[in-house]
Design an enzyme around this catalytic site. Structure first.
Site, mmCIF file in Angstrom:
data_model
loop_
_atom_site.group_PDB
_atom_site.id
_atom_site.type_symbol
_atom_site.label_atom_id
_atom_site.label_comp_id
_atom_site.label_asym_id
_atom_site.label_seq_id
_atom_site.Cartn_x
_atom_site.Cartn_y
_atom_site.Cartn_z
ATOM 1 N N TYR A 1 -9.316 -10.509 -6.893
ATOM 2 C CA TYR A 1 -8.310 -10.590 -7.939
ATOM 3 C C TYR A 1 -8.575 -11.757 -8.888
ATOM 4 O O TYR A 1 -8.313 -11.668 -10.074
ATOM 5 C CB TYR A 1 -6.900 -10.689 -7.338
ATOM 6 C CG TYR A 1 -6.576 -9.471 -6.521
ATOM 7 C CD1 TYR A 1 -6.338 -8.247 -7.141
ATOM 8 C CD2 TYR A 1 -6.548 -9.517 -5.138
ATOM 9 C CE1 TYR A 1 -6.055 -7.114 -6.401
ATOM 10 C CE2 TYR A 1 -6.269 -8.390 -4.387
ATOM 11 C CZ TYR A 1 -6.027 -7.190 -5.023
ATOM 12 O OH TYR A 1 -5.766 -6.072 -4.293
ATOM 13 N N HIS B 1 -2.026 2.539 -5.931
ATOM 14 C CA HIS B 1 -2.718 1.313 -5.521
ATOM 15 C C HIS B 1 -2.892 0.352 -6.709
ATOM 16 O O HIS B 1 -2.963 -0.865 -6.523
ATOM 17 C CB HIS B 1 -4.070 1.646 -4.883
ATOM 18 C CG HIS B 1 -4.536 0.605 -3.928
ATOM 19 N ND1 HIS B 1 -3.963 0.403 -2.692
ATOM 20 C CD2 HIS B 1 -5.513 -0.325 -4.045
ATOM 21 C CE1 HIS B 1 -4.584 -0.586 -2.083
ATOM 22 N NE2 HIS B 1 -5.519 -1.054 -2.885
ATOM 23 N N ARG C 1 0.872 -1.175 0.000
ATOM 24 C CA ARG C 1 0.000 0.000 0.000
ATOM 25 C C ARG C 1 0.912 1.229 0.000
ATOM 26 O O ARG C 1 2.086 1.143 0.393
ATOM 27 C CB ARG C 1 -0.884 0.007 1.245
ATOM 28 C CG ARG C 1 -1.867 -1.152 1.301
ATOM 29 C CD ARG C 1 -2.633 -1.171 2.629
ATOM 30 N NE ARG C 1 -3.561 -2.269 2.662
ATOM 31 C CZ ARG C 1 -3.313 -3.454 3.222
ATOM 32 N NH1 ARG C 1 -2.140 -3.687 3.808
ATOM 33 N NH2 ARG C 1 -4.225 -4.401 3.209
ATOM 34 N N ARG D 1 -0.259 -2.223 -6.700
ATOM 35 C CA ARG D 1 -0.552 -3.297 -5.733
ATOM 36 C C ARG D 1 -1.486 -4.330 -6.362
ATOM 37 O O ARG D 1 -1.267 -5.533 -6.249
ATOM 38 C CB ARG D 1 -1.156 -2.682 -4.468
ATOM 39 C CG ARG D 1 -1.576 -3.671 -3.411
ATOM 40 C CD ARG D 1 -2.021 -2.902 -2.155
ATOM 41 N NE ARG D 1 -2.849 -3.687 -1.284
ATOM 42 C CZ ARG D 1 -2.408 -4.570 -0.389
ATOM 43 N NH1 ARG D 1 -1.115 -4.788 -0.274
ATOM 44 N NH2 ARG D 1 -3.242 -5.232 0.390
ATOM 45 N N HIS E 1 -4.297 -9.323 3.684
ATOM 46 C CA HIS E 1 -5.764 -9.327 3.758
ATOM 47 C C HIS E 1 -6.224 -10.201 4.919
ATOM 48 O O HIS E 1 -5.731 -11.316 5.096
ATOM 49 C CB HIS E 1 -6.369 -9.882 2.465
ATOM 50 C CG HIS E 1 -6.189 -9.001 1.280
ATOM 51 N ND1 HIS E 1 -6.210 -9.480 -0.010
ATOM 52 C CD2 HIS E 1 -6.003 -7.663 1.163
ATOM 53 C CE1 HIS E 1 -6.030 -8.486 -0.859
ATOM 54 N NE2 HIS E 1 -5.901 -7.365 -0.160
ATOM 55 N N LYS F 1 -2.455 -2.072 7.101
ATOM 56 C CA LYS F 1 -3.867 -1.790 7.356
ATOM 57 C C LYS F 1 -4.342 -2.638 8.531
ATOM 58 O O LYS F 1 -4.031 -3.821 8.616
ATOM 59 C CB LYS F 1 -4.679 -2.102 6.098
ATOM 60 C CG LYS F 1 -6.094 -1.609 6.153
ATOM 61 C CD LYS F 1 -6.752 -1.800 4.807
ATOM 62 C CE LYS F 1 -8.170 -1.285 4.807
ATOM 63 N NZ LYS F 1 -8.790 -1.478 3.489
#
Length: 174
Positions: free
Chosen positions: A160, A125, A23, A128, A151, A48
């Protein structure tokens, strides 16, 4: 996009973010001590949700980071701020207190994509997302991609898979 980048600073930053699936703020806050060259890993702090993780460090990224670090030799930050308020000390060592700004990165991305007439809205982003899709296309499992991306939910990573399937369907239609 990366090849169209004219400064070593931004080229290194964009390549680092892409090659490790970071990120924006994870890339900006990378520190010298986060890089474990011997093990080929980078410790991502403050991801995150305040989660830490380890991601593989490609050899090409390590070489580029070393080449760029020599230009500023900051003891702590891999991407220190620069500019008129961030002068270099004797011997060419950066004394910046903060990392490079989000605005500098976002402005550079916008400038580059405009210069090459990319035609689509692109952000850092996007690099990424490209990393995740390229791993998926290379046969890396969704569970491993989930771990690398940081994640919490496999459902987030599954997006994805959908993007890849959509791209394949679009390619068949053209």
């Amino acid at each position: 996009i990366i090849n169209a980048t004219t400064t070593l600073r931004m080229q290194t930053f964009f390549w680092t973010v892409y090659s490790m699936g970071l990120r924006l703020n994870e890339g900006l806050n990378l520190q010298v001590g986060d890089v474990d060259a011997a093990r080929g890993l980078v410790h991502i702090h403050r991801g995150k949700g305040a989660k830490d993780r380890y991601v593989p460090l490609p050899t090409t990224t390590l070489h580029l980071l070393r080449q760029y670090w020599v230009t500023h030799r900051h003891q702590r930050l891999l991407f220190p701020a620069d500019g008129r308020n961030h002068t270099l000390q004797r011997g060419g060592v950066s004394v910046a207190v903060n990392p490079m700004s989000e605005t500098a990165v976002q402005d550079a991305m916008k400038l580059i994509t405009n210069q090459i007439n990319f035609g689509k809205k692109v952000s850092t982003h996007t690099l990424r997302h490209s990393y995740a899709i390229h791993l998926l296309e290379a046969g890396v499992s969704l569970k491993v991609i989930q771990q690398y991306m940081g994640h919490s939910s496999l459902a987030t990573t599954m997006v994805y898979l959908h993007l890849t399937q959509t791209a394949e369907a679009n390619a068949r239609e053209t």
